[in-house]
Motif scaffolding. Structure first.
Motif, PDB file in Angstrom:
ATOM      1  N   ALA A 141       0.824  -1.209   0.000  1.00 52.88           N
ATOM      2  CA  ALA A 141       0.000   0.000   0.000  1.00 52.88           C
ATOM      3  C   ALA A 141       0.856   1.257   0.000  1.00 52.88           C
ATOM      4  CB  ALA A 141      -0.934   0.002   1.211  1.00 52.88           C
ATOM      5  N   VAL A 142       1.977   1.218   0.704  1.00 54.63           N
ATOM      6  CA  VAL A 142       2.888   2.364   0.736  1.00 54.63           C
ATOM      7  C   VAL A 142       3.541   2.548  -0.629  1.00 54.63           C
ATOM      8  CG1 VAL A 142       4.990   3.297   1.763  1.00 54.63           C
ATOM      9  CG2 VAL A 142       3.279   2.167   3.217  1.00 54.63           C
ATOM     10  N   LEU A 143       3.999   1.455  -1.228  1.00 53.33           N
ATOM     11  CA  LEU A 143       4.607   1.534  -2.554  1.00 53.33           C
ATOM     12  C   LEU A 143       3.593   2.050  -3.578  1.00 53.33           C
ATOM     13  CD1 LEU A 143       6.674  -1.787  -2.666  1.00 53.33           C
ATOM     14  CD2 LEU A 143       7.413   0.483  -1.926  1.00 53.33           C
ATOM     15  N   ALA A 144       2.340   1.616  -3.455  1.00 49.99           N
ATOM     16  CA  ALA A 144       1.312   2.036  -4.403  1.00 49.99           C
ATOM     17  C   ALA A 144       0.993   3.519  -4.268  1.00 49.99           C
ATOM     18  CB  ALA A 144       0.042   1.213  -4.209  1.00 49.99           C
ATOM     19  N   THR A 145       0.902   4.014  -3.033  1.00 58.07           N
ATOM     20  CA  THR A 145       0.576   5.429  -2.863  1.00 58.07           C
ATOM     21  C   THR A 145       1.747   6.314  -3.275  1.00 58.07           C
ATOM     22  OG1 THR A 145      -0.505   7.015  -1.395  1.00 58.07           O
ATOM     23  CG2 THR A 145       1.273   5.730  -0.445  1.00 58.07           C
ATOM     24  N   ARG A 146       2.972   5.814  -3.129  1.00 55.79           N
ATOM     25  CA  ARG A 146       4.143   6.565  -3.609  1.00 55.79           C
ATOM     26  C   ARG A 146       4.151   6.612  -5.139  1.00 55.79           C
ATOM     27  NH1 ARG A 146       8.637   3.902  -1.062  1.00 55.79           N
ATOM     28  NH2 ARG A 146       7.796   4.895   0.799  1.00 55.79           N
ATOM     29  N   GLU A 147       3.822   5.487  -5.767  1.00 57.81           N
ATOM     30  CA  GLU A 147       3.730   5.465  -7.226  1.00 57.81           C
ATOM     31  C   GLU A 147       2.587   6.365  -7.690  1.00 57.81           C
ATOM     32  OE1 GLU A 147       3.322   2.280 -10.935  1.00 57.81           O
ATOM     33  OE2 GLU A 147       3.349   1.539  -8.862  1.00 57.81           O
ATOM     34  N   GLN A 190      -1.391  -6.742   6.038  1.00 61.25           N
ATOM     35  CA  GLN A 190      -2.689  -7.158   6.550  1.00 61.25           C
ATOM     36  C   GLN A 190      -2.677  -7.232   8.071  1.00 61.25           C
ATOM     37  OE1 GLN A 190      -5.345  -7.644   4.711  1.00 61.25           O
ATOM     38  NE2 GLN A 190      -6.772  -8.890   5.919  1.00 61.25           N
ATOM     39  N   LEU A 191      -1.620  -7.779   8.626  1.00 55.77           N
ATOM     40  CA  LEU A 191      -1.502  -7.870  10.082  1.00 55.77           C
ATOM     41  C   LEU A 191      -1.450  -6.484  10.726  1.00 55.77           C
ATOM     42  CD1 LEU A 191       1.059 -10.781  10.600  1.00 55.77           C
ATOM     43  CD2 LEU A 191      -1.256 -10.675  11.551  1.00 55.77           C
ATOM     44  N   LEU A 192      -0.629  -5.613  10.153  1.00 61.97           N
ATOM     45  CA  LEU A 192      -0.430  -4.288  10.752  1.00 61.97           C
ATOM     46  C   LEU A 192      -1.664  -3.413  10.610  1.00 61.97           C
ATOM     47  CD1 LEU A 192       3.217  -3.427   9.572  1.00 61.97           C
ATOM     48  CD2 LEU A 192       2.492  -4.343  11.783  1.00 61.97           C
ATOM     49  N   VAL A 212      -4.872  -4.047   9.280  1.00 60.78           N
ATOM     50  CA  VAL A 212      -6.222  -4.554   9.547  1.00 60.78           C
ATOM     51  C   VAL A 212      -6.340  -5.110  10.957  1.00 60.78           C
ATOM     52  CG1 VAL A 212      -7.999  -6.186   8.798  1.00 60.78           C
ATOM     53  CG2 VAL A 212      -6.546  -5.052   7.094  1.00 60.78           C
ATOM     54  N   ARG A 213      -5.411  -5.984  11.326  1.00 63.54           N
ATOM     55  CA  ARG A 213      -5.523  -6.685  12.606  1.00 63.54           C
ATOM     56  C   ARG A 213      -5.132  -5.801  13.792  1.00 63.54           C
ATOM     57  NH1 ARG A 213      -7.836 -11.714  14.010  1.00 63.54           N
ATOM     58  NH2 ARG A 213      -6.663 -12.695  15.714  1.00 63.54           N
ATOM     59  N   ILE A 214      -3.992  -5.128  13.696  1.00 64.55           N
ATOM     60  CA  ILE A 214      -3.457  -4.403  14.852  1.00 64.55           C
ATOM     61  C   ILE A 214      -3.942  -2.959  14.895  1.00 64.55           C
ATOM     62  CG2 ILE A 214      -1.342  -3.612  15.986  1.00 64.55           C
ATOM     63  CD1 ILE A 214       0.055  -6.108  14.827  1.00 64.55           C
ATOM     64  N   ILE A 215      -3.733  -2.212  13.817  1.00 66.02           N
ATOM     65  CA  ILE A 215      -4.071  -0.784  13.810  1.00 66.02           C
ATOM     66  C   ILE A 215      -5.568  -0.556  13.615  1.00 66.02           C
ATOM     67  CG2 ILE A 215      -3.734   1.382  12.540  1.00 66.02           C
ATOM     68  CD1 ILE A 215      -0.874   0.342  11.883  1.00 66.02           C
ATOM     69  N   GLU A 216      -6.235  -1.432  12.861  1.00 64.97           N
ATOM     70  CA  GLU A 216      -7.617  -1.239  12.430  1.00 64.97           C
ATOM     71  C   GLU A 216      -7.758   0.107  11.707  1.00 64.97           C
ATOM     72  OE1 GLU A 216     -10.398  -3.851  15.396  1.00 64.97           O
ATOM     73  OE2 GLU A 216      -9.935  -1.821  16.067  1.00 64.97           O
ATOM     74  N   ALA A 217      -6.966   0.235  10.645  1.00 67.70           N
ATOM     75  CA  ALA A 217      -6.867   1.498   9.908  1.00 67.70           C
ATOM     76  C   ALA A 217      -8.219   1.933   9.358  1.00 67.70           C
ATOM     77  CB  ALA A 217      -5.864   1.353   8.763  1.00 67.70           C
ATOM     78  N   LYS A 218      -8.411   3.250   9.330  1.00 66.61           N
ATOM     79  CA  LYS A 218      -9.678   3.821   8.864  1.00 66.61           C
ATOM     80  C   LYS A 218      -9.781   3.861   7.348  1.00 66.61           C
ATOM     81  CE  LYS A 218     -10.031   7.031  12.801  1.00 66.61           C
ATOM     82  NZ  LYS A 218     -10.025   8.463  13.173  1.00 66.61           N
ATOM     83  N   TRP A 219      -8.629   3.780   6.641  1.00 66.67           N
ATOM     84  CA  TRP A 219      -8.691   3.895   5.180  1.00 66.67           C
ATOM     85  C   TRP A 219      -9.096   2.552   4.564  1.00 66.67           C
ATOM     86  CZ3 TRP A 219      -3.837   4.293   7.674  1.00 66.67           C
ATOM     87  CH2 TRP A 219      -2.974   3.215   7.477  1.00 66.67           C
ATOM     88  N   SER A 220     -10.330   2.195   4.693  1.00 68.76           N
ATOM     89  CA  SER A 220     -10.790   0.875   4.257  1.00 68.76           C
ATOM     90  C   SER A 220     -12.005   0.962   3.339  1.00 68.76           C
ATOM     91  CB  SER A 220     -11.128   0.001   5.468  1.00 68.76           C
ATOM     92  OG  SER A 220     -12.108   0.633   6.281  1.00 68.76           O
ATOM     93  N   ALA A 221     -12.197   2.128   2.707  1.00 68.27           N
ATOM     94  CA  ALA A 221     -13.318   2.305   1.782  1.00 68.27           C
ATOM     95  C   ALA A 221     -12.832   1.980   0.369  1.00 68.27           C
ATOM     96  CB  ALA A 221     -13.862   3.730   1.855  1.00 68.27           C
ATOM     97  N   PHE A 222     -12.945   0.706  -0.007  1.00 68.94           N
ATOM     98  CA  PHE A 222     -12.466   0.250  -1.308  1.00 68.94           C
ATOM     99  C   PHE A 222     -13.569   0.402  -2.354  1.00 68.94           C
ATOM    100  CE2 PHE A 222     -10.333  -2.471   1.901  1.00 68.94           C
ATOM    101  CZ  PHE A 222      -9.026  -2.053   1.679  1.00 68.94           C
ATOM    102  N   ARG A 223     -13.147   0.707  -3.599  1.00 69.60           N
ATOM    103  CA  ARG A 223     -14.099   0.794  -4.710  1.00 69.60           C
ATOM    104  C   ARG A 223     -13.454   0.287  -5.989  1.00 69.60           C
ATOM    105  NH1 ARG A 223     -15.068   5.100  -1.266  1.00 69.60           N
ATOM    106  NH2 ARG A 223     -17.213   5.058  -0.467  1.00 69.60           N
ATOM    107  N   THR A 224     -14.267  -0.265  -6.853  1.00 72.57           N
ATOM    108  CA  THR A 224     -13.772  -0.760  -8.131  1.00 72.57           C
ATOM    109  C   THR A 224     -13.712   0.382  -9.150  1.00 72.57           C
ATOM    110  OG1 THR A 224     -15.972  -1.291  -8.945  1.00 72.57           O
ATOM    111  CG2 THR A 224     -14.833  -3.006  -7.678  1.00 72.57           C
ATOM    112  N   HIS A 225     -13.081   0.105 -10.282  1.00 75.75           N
ATOM    113  CA  HIS A 225     -13.054   1.070 -11.378  1.00 75.75           C
ATOM    114  C   HIS A 225     -14.473   1.392 -11.828  1.00 75.75           C
ATOM    115  CE1 HIS A 225      -8.910  -0.345 -11.452  1.00 75.75           C
ATOM    116  NE2 HIS A 225      -8.589   0.609 -12.326  1.00 75.75           N
ATOM    117  N   ALA A 226     -15.321   0.359 -11.927  1.00 67.86           N
ATOM    118  CA  ALA A 226     -16.698   0.562 -12.387  1.00 67.86           C
ATOM    119  C   ALA A 226     -17.483   1.440 -11.428  1.00 67.86           C
ATOM    120  CB  ALA A 226     -17.398  -0.785 -12.565  1.00 67.86           C
TER     121      ALA A 226
END
Length: 317
Positions: free
Chosen positions: A109-115, A266-268, A270-284
């Motif tokens: 996710a970090v590599l993707a947001t940097r790209e 996933q561990l960091l 979702v499991r541990i931090i329970e990050a708020k940035w979890s609103a996923f959407r498809t291209h469509a």
């Protein structure tokens, strides 16, 4: 549009930041105890014991970024800027903790947001023309605009809008470092209710829709962006795509994603931090929302793993 050398005081008390914010009722020690208790009650995961999960928690807590994530479950302007402007290979395990190294160098996710940040800058640089007004909502430290090359564009105007006064202060500081403070106007406003109407040629927005699970609210956000733009104006934005574990429509390119780092992520997050940035959407879904908001000529630019695509869309004349 009037320029300003200082952020405008605004309505931070009237609206709530959805990306980060510490619960003032709990101390940090209490927070760690509650996470340890939650992990213990949840039990082992396949291949990962509770003890191993708690060791990861302790490693996170030992570094500055990890502590911020544990306290806030999201990223602020400063840490987002640090992650996207970090140069791959800059750190070594001799200079930072192993946890920091893995976050900055390995997590998909970090590599993707940097790209994604690099793609934004490429697209925005190509859109520059004399006399344009460019805006960023939420602006954060505004690196996607302030780090562009304006040598051939002396009359560009820049606007930053954010609810976080610390972000606005940081954007002003970066603008001064870049010699762009005299072109910059900063506003403390809510993205859904901006006072700008038909004043912006190019609008960039990253990192807000990924914290908003309500699809109607995201469509309303895009309508606000539509209203902010001049006819013929361009929106450059992004969205998080769902992982294969959550959607059969996931576009993730698993050949470009390191599986060990993905498991750690996933561990960091979702499991541990329970990050708020979890609103996923498809291209469509994103296409439909932008069309509903009025945009046309919509095109997608994917990162290598297709985790964090960029979208470029136009407001018709």
């Amino acid at each position: 549009m009037k320029n300003a050398n200082a952020p405008v005081a605004g309505a931070t008390s009237r609206y709530q930041l959805i990306s980060h914010g510490v619960d003032p009722q709990n101390g940090y020690g209490d927070l760690l105890d509650s996470i340890r208790s939650r992990l213990s009650l949840a039990g082992d995961l396949p291949g990962v014991t509770v003890e191993q999960q708690i060791r990861l928690l302790d490693e996170l807590s030992a570094c500055e970024l990890g502590r911020f994530l544990l306290e806030n479950r999201g990223l602020n302007a400063y840490w987002t800027h640090q992650l996207v402007t970090y140069r791959q290979g800059q750190a070594s395990t001799d200079s930072v903790s192993d946890m920091e190294y893995r976050i900055f160098e390995k997590l998909p996710a970090v590599l993707a947001t940097r790209e994604r940040f690099g793609i934004f800058r490429q697209q925005l640089q190509a859109l520059l023309k004399p006399g344009l007004v460019l805006a960023s909502i939420p602006c954060g430290l505004m690196g996607e605009l302030l780090l562009l090359d304006y040598d051939q564009q002396p009359d560009i105007t820049l606007v930053g809008i954010d609810l976080d006064q610390h972000a606005l202060n940081g954007a002003l500081e970066l603008a001064r470092e870049r010699g762009l403070a005299d072109r910059l106007s900063l506003r403390c406003e809510d993205a859904w209710t901006s006072s700008l109407q038909g004043e912006i040629d190019v609008l960039t927005s990253n990192g807000l829709n990924i914290y908003e699970p309500d699809n109607n609210r995201v469509t309303a956000l895009y309508r606000s962006f539509f209203d902010i733009l001049k006819p013929g104006g361009t929106l450059v934005t992004s969205f998080l795509t769902p992982p294969p574990s959550l959607s059969a429509e996931s576009p993730w390119n698993m050949a470009e994603i390191d599986q060990e780092s993905l498991s750690l992520q996933q561990l960091l997050f979702v499991r541990i931090i329970e990050a708020k940035w979890s609103a996923f959407r498809t291209h469509a879904q994103t296409m439909a929302q932008l069309v509903d908001a009025g945009f046309a000529d919509i095109r997608f630019i994917n990162d290598r793993g297709c985790l964090f695509p960029t979208v470029v869309a136009r407001k018709p004349f």
